[in-house]
Design a protein around this motif. Structure first.
Motif, mmCIF file in Angstrom:
data_model
loop_
_atom_site.group_PDB
_atom_site.id
_atom_site.type_symbol
_atom_site.label_atom_id
_atom_site.label_comp_id
_atom_site.label_asym_id
_atom_site.label_seq_id
_atom_site.Cartn_x
_atom_site.Cartn_y
_atom_site.Cartn_z
ATOM 1 N N LEU A 92 5.575 -0.680 -4.481
ATOM 2 C CA LEU A 92 4.924 -0.354 -3.216
ATOM 3 C C LEU A 92 4.762 -1.651 -2.439
ATOM 4 O O LEU A 92 4.131 -2.594 -2.912
ATOM 5 C CB LEU A 92 3.551 0.284 -3.463
ATOM 6 N N SER A 93 5.351 -1.705 -1.243
ATOM 7 C CA SER A 93 5.243 -2.910 -0.424
ATOM 8 C C SER A 93 3.865 -2.982 0.238
ATOM 9 O O SER A 93 3.141 -1.984 0.304
ATOM 10 C CB SER A 93 6.340 -2.937 0.639
ATOM 11 N N SER A 94 3.521 -4.148 0.748
ATOM 12 C CA SER A 94 2.214 -4.331 1.374
ATOM 13 C C SER A 94 2.077 -3.564 2.687
ATOM 14 O O SER A 94 0.965 -3.339 3.163
ATOM 15 C CB SER A 94 1.967 -5.826 1.637
ATOM 16 N N ASP A 95 3.215 -3.128 3.262
ATOM 17 C CA ASP A 95 3.139 -2.345 4.498
ATOM 18 C C ASP A 95 3.207 -0.838 4.248
ATOM 19 O O ASP A 95 3.415 -0.048 5.162
ATOM 20 C CB ASP A 95 4.244 -2.774 5.475
ATOM 21 N N GLY A 96 3.044 -0.420 2.977
ATOM 22 C CA GLY A 96 2.918 1.000 2.667
ATOM 23 C C GLY A 96 4.214 1.728 2.396
ATOM 24 O O GLY A 96 4.229 2.959 2.322
ATOM 25 N N ARG A 97 5.342 1.005 2.218
ATOM 26 C CA ARG A 97 6.612 1.642 1.911
ATOM 27 C C ARG A 97 6.860 1.639 0.402
ATOM 28 O O ARG A 97 6.635 0.633 -0.273
ATOM 29 C CB ARG A 97 7.761 0.930 2.613
ATOM 30 N N LEU A 98 7.353 2.786 -0.120
ATOM 31 C CA LEU A 98 7.792 2.859 -1.504
ATOM 32 C C LEU A 98 9.253 2.450 -1.553
ATOM 33 O O LEU A 98 10.068 2.895 -0.738
ATOM 34 C CB LEU A 98 7.627 4.276 -2.048
ATOM 35 N N LEU A 99 9.608 1.615 -2.526
ATOM 36 C CA LEU A 99 10.956 1.081 -2.623
ATOM 37 C C LEU A 99 11.509 1.285 -4.029
ATOM 38 O O LEU A 99 10.797 1.085 -5.023
ATOM 39 C CB LEU A 99 10.972 -0.418 -2.300
ATOM 40 N N VAL A 100 12.775 1.696 -4.112
ATOM 41 C CA VAL A 100 13.515 1.693 -5.372
ATOM 42 C C VAL A 100 14.585 0.621 -5.235
ATOM 43 O O VAL A 100 15.436 0.683 -4.341
ATOM 44 C CB VAL A 100 14.156 3.053 -5.666
#
Length: 337
Positions: A92-100
């Protein structure tokens, strides 16, 4: 003083343990989840992590029922872009995006979010199977930044019915086996765990003879698992190619009227679809129903059979009449003599 230090140390360990237990269903900003690690919902109902479908080395980030040992998948993030090895990372990035991510920094999949600078995001797996990104200070629905579209369509769950099983929202239960197949583990189907799928009632034998059962209106099986295609073949050539290959389990037209698409392993992730395609599943020829194997006789053949039968009856009557008259004449002559 020493006793006080020991108490403080124990308290610190206890707090740490409680923090770990409390966060088992949550990922904080910039925290990573590596392939092999998972998070579990508070009620122990759902689990999130990387998985591979049957007979595949591809890796996907998904959510599945934890209480079902075989893992019924309810949500997949990178369905169209699998990872080819176990280097996958979820964060989870600090700007609220989930990343794979794959291989460290290659983005395979990411979520969209309505980020606000006032929000400190955390990702949490709820006991409903929904993955949400929210402000860490609140669990109110108004503060949800992103969530994974629980749906009333049960058939959207990947591979819900297992190998050779097909799903329909119009049926109860939703899963059933294709014709020529039976449930592999009936006891589990009774408790609505269909992930074990179906197995052939009669195994294929290339030397004995095989046929194809046509199933109309289908979402075709997952083509990422042991499939092959040829754009120039006709559907007739496709059938012959599948019939000649003992490993071929099904085929369909690549486009509406042309091309060949064939499968060489278990058929996964099928569902009934009113706008779907025709799927031809290979089965033992003896498993075809009477209605499928029955072919009406040609009209000329019927006429020949009927005329032959009538002629035979007429001849039999003539012979019987001749024999009866001959016997009657013989008896009259005997009485006169």
């Amino acid at each position: 003083m020493e006793k006080l230090n020991k108490v403080s140390l124990c308290a610190g360990v206890l707090v740490s343990l409680l923090t770990i237990c409390a966060a088992v269903d949550t990922i904080a900003a910039n925290q990573t989840l590596k392939d092999g690690d998972t998070i579990v919902s508070a009620g122990d109902n759902f689990e999130l992590g990387f998985f591979s479908p049957n007979n595949s080395n591809n890796r996907y980030l998904g959510i599945w029922y934890k209480r079902i040992s075989t893992g019924t998948i309810v949500w997949v993030s990178n369905k169209e872009n699998p990872i080819r090895n176990t280097s996958g990372v979820f964060k989870l990035s600090s700007d609220g995006r989930l990343l794979v991510l794959s291989g460290g920094d290659t983005v395979i999949w990411e979520s969209k979010s309505a980020y606000s600078s006032r929000v400190y995001p955390v990702a949490q797996l709820l006991d409903t199977g929904n993955l949400v990104v929210r402000d860490e200070s609140s669990i109110d629905q108004e503060n949800i930044i992103w969530q994974s579209r629980p749906s009333n369509d049960i058939c959207v769950r990947y591979g819900l019915c297992g190998p050779y099983g097909t799903c329909s929202n119009n049926n109860s239960p939703a899963c059933s086996c294709l014709q020529g197949f039976e449930t592999k583990r009936p006891q589990e189907w009774f408790i609505l765990d269909w992930s074990g799928g179906c197995r052939r009632i009669m195994s294929l034998d290339c030397n004995y003879g095989e046929a194809f059962n046509k199933i109309s209106g289908m979402k075709l099986p997952d083509t990422r698992l042991n499939s092959w295609y040829n754009v120039s073949m006709t559907i007739g050539e496709c059938e012959m190619a599948c019939k000649r290959n003992c490993s071929c389990t099904a085929y369909a037209s690549l486009d509406i009227n042309s091309g060949c698409l064939a499968w060489f392993g278990d058929l996964e992730d099928m569902r009934e679809n009113s706008g779907g395609r025709d799927l031809y599943v290979k089965i033992s020829a003896s498993r075809l129903t009477d209605s499928q194997s029955y072919k009406p006789m040609n009209k000329k053949v019927i006429k020949v059979v009927l005329s032959t039968s009538v002629s035979f009856l007429v001849v039999c009557l003539i012979v019987a009449l001749y024999t009866w008259r001959k016997k009657k004449r013989s008896s009259i002559l005997i009485r006169k003599g």
